[in-house]
Design an enzyme around this catalytic site. Structure first.
Site, PDB file in Angstrom:
ATOM      1  N   HIS A 172     -12.349 -16.835  -9.965  1.00  0.00           N
ATOM      2  CA  HIS A 172     -11.211 -16.999 -10.872  1.00  0.00           C
ATOM      3  C   HIS A 172      -9.874 -16.836 -10.146  1.00  0.00           C
ATOM      4  CE1 HIS A 172      -8.931 -15.811 -14.701  1.00  0.00           C
ATOM      5  NE2 HIS A 172      -9.485 -16.966 -15.001  1.00  0.00           N
TER       6      HIS A 172
ATOM      7  N   LYS B 203      -6.496 -17.516  -7.950  1.00  0.00           N
ATOM      8  CA  LYS B 203      -5.533 -18.586  -7.720  1.00  0.00           C
ATOM      9  C   LYS B 203      -4.686 -18.163  -6.523  1.00  0.00           C
ATOM     10  CE  LYS B 203      -6.384 -18.735 -12.357  1.00  0.00           C
ATOM     11  NZ  LYS B 203      -6.995 -17.655 -13.144  1.00  0.00           N
TER      12      LYS B 203
ATOM     13  N   ASP C  30       1.068 -21.293   6.109  1.00  0.00           N
ATOM     14  CA  ASP C  30       1.321 -20.806   7.475  1.00  0.00           C
ATOM     15  C   ASP C  30       1.042 -19.312   7.628  1.00  0.00           C
ATOM     16  OD1 ASP C  30       2.057 -23.368   8.159  1.00  0.00           O
ATOM     17  OD2 ASP C  30       4.215 -23.005   7.949  1.00  0.00           O
TER      18      ASP C  30
ATOM     19  N   HIS D  93      -0.694 -17.015 -21.347  1.00  0.00           N
ATOM     20  CA  HIS D  93      -1.841 -16.865 -20.446  1.00  0.00           C
ATOM     21  C   HIS D  93      -1.581 -15.855 -19.321  1.00  0.00           C
ATOM     22  CE1 HIS D  93      -4.790 -18.464 -17.326  1.00  0.00           C
ATOM     23  NE2 HIS D  93      -5.556 -18.378 -18.387  1.00  0.00           N
TER      24      HIS D  93
ATOM     25  N   LYS E  28      -1.149 -12.478 -16.982  1.00  0.00           N
ATOM     26  CA  LYS E  28      -1.917 -11.248 -16.789  1.00  0.00           C
ATOM     27  C   LYS E  28      -1.010 -10.242 -16.075  1.00  0.00           C
ATOM     28  CE  LYS E  28      -5.089 -14.834 -16.334  1.00  0.00           C
ATOM     29  NZ  LYS E  28      -5.457 -14.988 -17.701  1.00  0.00           N
TER      30      LYS E  28
ATOM     31  N   ASP F 187       6.526   2.470 -16.439  1.00  0.00           N
ATOM     32  CA  ASP F 187       7.466   3.523 -16.032  1.00  0.00           C
ATOM     33  C   ASP F 187       8.551   3.064 -15.059  1.00  0.00           C
ATOM     34  OD1 ASP F 187       5.963   5.127 -17.640  1.00  0.00           O
ATOM     35  OD2 ASP F 187       5.041   6.283 -16.024  1.00  0.00           O
TER      36      ASP F 187
END
Length: 469
Positions: free
Chosen positions: A209, A211, A216, A387, A389, A394
């Site tokens: 999952h 991404k 370089d 979508h 995450k 704090d």
């Protein structure tokens, strides 16, 4: 005769699976559920277990590959003492799980939504001089994919190596025609655990999952955004997809490159080496702000990302704000969130009102009453599909990555997050979170408990089926 042989084979297979569950079952509740399924559903129960239920932490397909790369040094005393030593335990936990220490001198940029993210990505790709590493769970054909194809062709013509990994199930719609074009122009491309009857059939439920893009060896991107035109044009029934991504320049980018190289070895059996960078390769005006890459998967010894989220929640003193479309937590995270809220910590969840799977939506909502009763504030984002995450706490620590708050991300998927011990980033993410809350619909406990029995029944169904998501 044949019936007796079939029954004998079935009994042997069933008993071997029962023995495996008793010896290696990860959780008592799941183990009991699979035992009941095997005895209640002859043949079907065994098939489902082989497909979805095996405890992958035994097999170590990726874990042992980490030793192919140099081990990073442990977090040092100066790093742990920053923030008055408050996050030393989180740094140490993440290091022991992923072997990456926090690094200083990283240049960070938050990228919100698809258009901004992809324009920044293309700008970095166009400047590549040595190699491009690209890895996505969902890689869909369309305008973005065509643009990438043209860019890859141009860069390869100038001597840049391009390597690509796509998940075999998440990118199932990727056509052989497009893959052939990639190969023809010189892209090295591999599928991560494609669906096959045979060696990888048992791995159908375990997906990559992550991404990741690394240019370089020193500029990297990660977060929740996949390669899909729905981030630019929206999707029928859901509207525009909203998401958060992160651009990193510095040592954290080289850590993401090592995550890619580990996955590359698994899919290709080819060993890549980090690009040697000069001592002054990362001269950026950032001091005393740390970034730590945390990568985990189903063959690690522990549920890495679950432990990371759990620790961040437990360490919160003033607030913990979470944006995530799939909040389907296990018992430990439920208790952590409830305990934080009941202890006076401002706990808020920002969840998409619209979701891409109706049964998953029922499962997510099945936890709302438990959360609201403990004083956790829940906001439903109404404008398209949210979508992202993200976790921020704090004004000091935050996380952007690929992992949802569900068993799939913790137990079945290969995921990666960037933990930022970075006050400026935390404040920016907090401000963005609060702005999204302003346009969202806040749930009220007294109103929510009055929802219809029909909705409660759907939520119950979603809760029972949640281990399969």
């Amino acid at each position: 005769m044949w019936t007796s042989i079939f029954i004998g084979i079935y009994v042997i297979v069933a008993l071997s699976i029962v023995l495996s569950i008793l010896l290696y079952g990860a959780k008592p509740t799941k183990s009991l559920a699979w035992l009941l399924a095997i005895f209640a559903l002859p043949v079907g129960g065994i098939f489902l277990y082989l497909l979805l239920g095996r405890n992958r932490r035994r097999y170590k397909l990726i874990e042992h590959q980490k030793d192919l790369f140099r081990r990073m040094p442990k977090p040092n005393t100066d790093q742990i003492n920053e923030f008055d030593g408050r996050y030393g335990k989180l740094m140490t936990l993440s290091y022991k799980n992923s072997h990456f220490p926090p690094t200083t001198g990283n240049e960070l940029k938050i990228l919100k939504d698809g258009r901004t993210t992809f324009e920044t990505i293309f700008s970095a790709l166009e400047a590549a001089t040595t190699r491009i590493h690209i890895q996505y769970y969902i890689f869909e054909e369309g305008d973005l994919a065509d643009r990438l194809l043209g860019l890859f062709q141009e860069k390869i013509a100038h001597g840049v190596a391009v390597r690509m990994i796509y998940d075999g199930i998440g990118s199932f719609s990727l056509s052989k025609k497009y893959l052939k074009k990639l190969l023809q122009i010189g892209v090295e491309v591999y599928s991560f655990m494609p669906f096959k009857f045979g060696r990888y059939f048992y791995s159908l439920n375990f997906r990559n999952h992550r991404k990741i893009i690394v240019v370089d060896g020193k500029i990297a991107f990660t977060g929740g955004i996949n390669v899909s035109d729905k981030y630019l044009k929206g999707q029928i029934g859901l509207g525009k997809w909203h998401d958060m991504h992160l651009r990193l320049v510095g040592e954290a980018a080289t850590q993401l490159d090592q995550v890619f190289m580990t996955d590359w070895y698994l899919v290709s059996t080819k060993l890549l080496k980090p690009i040697p960078l000069p001592q002054n390769a990362f001269q950026v005006p950032v001091a005393n702000e740390l970034v730590q890459i945390v990568a985990g998967g189903p063959d690690d010894d522990f549920p890495v990302l679950e432990q990371t989220y759990f620790s961040m929640i437990n360490m919160a003193k003033n607030y913990i704000y979470i944006t995530n479309p799939y909040i389907i937590p296990g018992q430990a995270l439920v208790r952590a969130l409830q305990t934080a809220a009941l202890s006076g910590v401002d706990v808020r969840l920002l969840v998409s009102e619209k979701i891409d799977n109706q049964v998953v939506s029922w499962s997510v909502r099945s936890y709302f009453e438990l959360f609201l009763k403990a004083g956790i504030k829940i906001y439903l984002f109404p404008d398209g599909f949210l979508h992202s995450k993200i976790m921020v706490s704090d004004d000091a620590v935050s996380s952007i990555g690929t992992a949802n708050l569900d068993d799939r991300s913790f137990e079945q998927n290969y995921e990666v997050n960037a933990i930022m011990y970075h006050k400026k980033m935390a404040k920016l993410l907090k401000e963005d979170f609060l702005n999204d809350c302003k346009i969202s619909n806040e749930l009220c406990y007294n109103d929510y408990i009055k929802r219809s029995w029909g909705k409660k029944l759907k939520e119950g169904v979603g809760r029972v089926l949640s281990p399969l998501f």
